[in-house]
Design an enzyme around this catalytic site. Structure first.
Site, PDB file in Angstrom:
ATOM      1  N   ALA A 178       0.861  -1.185   0.000  1.00 50.22           N
ATOM      2  CA  ALA A 178       0.000   0.000   0.000  1.00 50.22           C
ATOM      3  C   ALA A 178       0.896   1.233   0.000  1.00 50.22           C
ATOM      4  CB  ALA A 178      -0.889  -0.004   1.240  1.00 50.22           C
ATOM      5  N   LYS A 179       0.334   2.372  -0.223  1.00 53.86           N
ATOM      6  CA  LYS A 179       1.105   3.619  -0.149  1.00 53.86           C
ATOM      7  C   LYS A 179       0.133   4.772  -0.037  1.00 53.86           C
ATOM      8  CE  LYS A 179       5.490   4.912  -0.355  1.00 53.86           C
ATOM      9  NZ  LYS A 179       6.678   4.167   0.060  1.00 53.86           N
TER      10      LYS A 179
END
Ligand code: NAD
Length: 426
Positions: free
Chosen positions: A115-116
Site C-alpha cells: 500500500a502507499k
C-alpha cells in the site's frame, strides 16, 4: 542543467517510475507464464481513495489538500507502505509505489501486502501545528481504510516518527482504545521497535555480505562508494565501517569526498552535523560529484534518490556489486547494460527491504505487547534478509535471468500463488 525544450518522449519514459515498475512486473509475469487473468489482477490496485483534507492554516485561511491511499494487494496480509508529503505526489506515483511494496514484502516473505499514501503539500513551509492538523484530518478521512489487520502505514518522504504518533493517536481516539499496531515507525516509547532507524542500512550491509561471499571478497578488502548520507546511506556507511569495510567515498547533493584508505564515518557524520555539509571534510579530498559514482570500487551503494543510473551513464560504472539502498535508482533500460557488463545487482526490492522487515517486527511486537531486545531484532533481520537473497539467487539460476527480474519473479510467484489459493470471491 535546466532547459526550456520539452523532454524527449524516450527520456520521459525511461525515468517514469510507474512505467519502470510495470516493465519489470510484465517481464516477470511473462517469464513465469502467469495465467492471463492473474496477470490482469496483479497489475491493478485493489482499492484507492482520493480524499480532500480541509486545514485551517495558522493565519486563519482554510486550505484544502489532496491526499491518497492505495491498496495494491492484500493477498498475503494487510497492506503496508509509507505516507509521503510532497508537492510532486500524484495518484499515479502512489499506485506505482504501492505495487512496489507488494513485491518488496513478498521478496522477503513477510505477511504483508502493498500500500502507499501521500498528500500533495509543501511540508517545508508548513508549521508543526499545520502539519499536525493535516495529518489528523487525513487519518480521520481514511479511518475505514487503515487498521492493524487492514493497512499499516509508515513514514516515507517528509514524514517521521512524530507523524506516526499523530496518526496512531487519531486512529486510537476514533477506535476508543489505544491501537499501536495501526502504524509502524513510531517512537520507541509509543510501541516502536528497537533497531528500526538502522534497519534499512543494516539490511543493505547484510545482503552485501552475502554478495561478497560470491566474489571471495573480505570486508577488509572491499571499497565502498555511497551516494546519499541520510538515514539509509549514513547508517549503512557507519555499520559497514564497523564491520571492516572501507567506505572510500561519500557523495551528497552538494559535494563528494574521497579517502583511498577509508573514511572515518563517525567523524564525517559529526562534521556534516556541525557544518551542514560534507564539503571540505579535513580527512579526505573533495572530488567532482559528477564523477564520484563512476570511480573504481567493489560496491556502489546508491541511497539517495531514483533514476541515478540510466542508459546514458550505466557503461561508466566501475563497481563489481551494485547494492540499491534507494528505491528505483536504476532505470529499466540501464538494467540490460548492467547485465551485459556482469555487474552483480542487489535490486532495491531486496536490498532495502530491511526497513519494512523491522516494521513487520514492530507490528508483531505491538500486537503481542511484548518487546524484543536489539539482538533479537538483528538476528531475525539477518535470517530474513539472507533467505530473501538466497531465494532471489535461486530464481536467477533457475530461470537464467538477472537478479532484478529474479526478485520480481519470486515476488510475483508468491503473490500469485496466495491469490489463486484464496480464489476469486464472487
Ligand atoms: P534521507 O532523506 O534520510 O537521506 C537522503 C540523503 O540523500 C540526504 O542526505 C540527501 O541530502 C541526499 N541526497 C539527495 N539528493 C541527492 C543527490 N542528488 N545526490 C546525492 N545525495 C543526495 O532519505 P532515506 O530515508 O535515507 O532514503 C533514501 C532512499 O532510500 C530513498 O530512495 C528511499 O525511498 C529509500 N528507502 C528508505 C528507507 C528507509 O527506511 N529510510 C527504506 C527503503 C527505501
Amino acid at each position: 542543467m535546466s532547459t526550456t525544450a520539452p523532454p524527449t518522449p524516450a527520456k520521459d519514459q525511461e525515468l517514469n517510475p510507474r512505467l519502470a515498475a510495470e516493465a519489470r512486473y510484465s517481464e516477470a509475469a511473462e517469464r513465469l507464464g502467469l495465467d492471463e487473468g492473474l496477470k490482469k489482477l496483479l497489475r491493478v490496485p485493489e482499492q484507492e481513495i482520493t480524499t480532500y483534507i480541509p486545514v485551517v492554516l495558522d493565519d486563519g485561511r482554510l486550505e484544502i489538500f489532496v491526499g491518497y491511499r492505495v491498496h495494491h494487494s492484500t493477498a498475503r496480509g494487510p497492506g503496508k507502505g509509507g505516507i509521503r508529503y510532497d508537492p510532486d505526489v500524484s495518484l499515479d506515483e502512489v499506485r506505482a509505489l504501492a505495487s512496489w511494496m507488494t513485491w518488496k514484502c513478498a521478496v522477503v516473505n513477510i505477511p504483508f501486502g502493498g500500500a502507499k499514501g501521500g498528500i500533495i503539500c509543501e511540508p517545508t513551509i508548513m508549521s508543526k501545528g499545520e502539519l499536525e492538523r493535516m495529518t489528523r484530518r487525513y487519518t480521520a478521512n481514511i479511518f475505514e481504510f487503515i487498521g492493524p489487520e487492514l493497512d499499516v502505514p509508515a513514514p516515507d518522504m517528509n514524514t517521521n516518527e512524530q507523524t506516526m504518533a499523530w496518526i496512531m493517536d487519531t486512529y486510537s481516539m476514533h477506535r476508543r482504545h489505544t491501537s499501536t499496531a495501526v502504524v509502524t515507525g513510531k517512537p520507541l516509547d509509543l510501541g516502536g521497535s528497537r533497531g528500526r532507524p538502522e534497519a534499512t542500512g543494516r539490511g543493505c550491509m547484510m545482503v552485501t555480505n552475502e554478495a561478497l561471499k560470491r566474489f571471495g571478497l573480505r570486508a577488509e578488502d572491499t571499497r565502498v562508494v555511497i551516494q546519499g548520507f541520510g538515514n539509509v546511506g549514513g547508517m549503512a556507511a557507519r555499520l559497514m565501517v564497523e564491520a571492516g569495510y572501507k567506505v572510500v567515498s561519500v557523495v551528497e547533493w552538494d559535494a563528494a569526498v574521497y579517502n583511498g584508505n577509508g573514511l572515518d564515518i563517525r567523524k564525517l557524520l559529526d562534521y556534516r552535523q556541525q557544518t551542514g555539509s560534507i564539503l571540505d571534510f579535513p580527512d579526505a579530498e573533495n572530488i567532482r560529484r559528477e564523477e564520484a559514482l563512476f570511480q573504481p570500487c567493489d560496491v556502489l551503494l546508491p541511497a539517495a534518490r531514483e533514476n541515478v543510473i540510466t542508459s546514458k551513464n550505466a557503461r561508466q560504472l566501475q563497481c563489481k556489486i551494485l547494492c540499491e539502498g534507494a528505491n528505483g535508482p536504476t532505470t529499466a533500460a540501464a538494467d540490460d547494460i548492467l547485465s551485459e557488463m556482469g555487474i552483480f545487482v542487489i535490486p532495491d526490492i531486496l536490498a532495502n527491504a530491511g526497513g519494512v522487515t523491522v516494521s513487520y517486527f514492530e507490528w508483531v511486537q505491538d500486537r503481542q505487547g511484548f518487546f524484543w531486545n536489539e539482538g533479537m531484532v538483528i538476528d531475525r533481520l539477518q535470517e530474513i534478509m539472507v533467505a530473501g537473497f538466497n531465494d532471489t539467487l535461486r530464481y536467477a539460476e533457475k530461470y537464467g535471468v538477472n537478479n532484478r527480474i529474479a526478485a520480481y519473479m519470486l515476488a510475483v510467484d508468491r503473490v500469485a500463488f496466495a491469490s489463486s489459493l484464496r480464489g476469486i470471491y464472487a
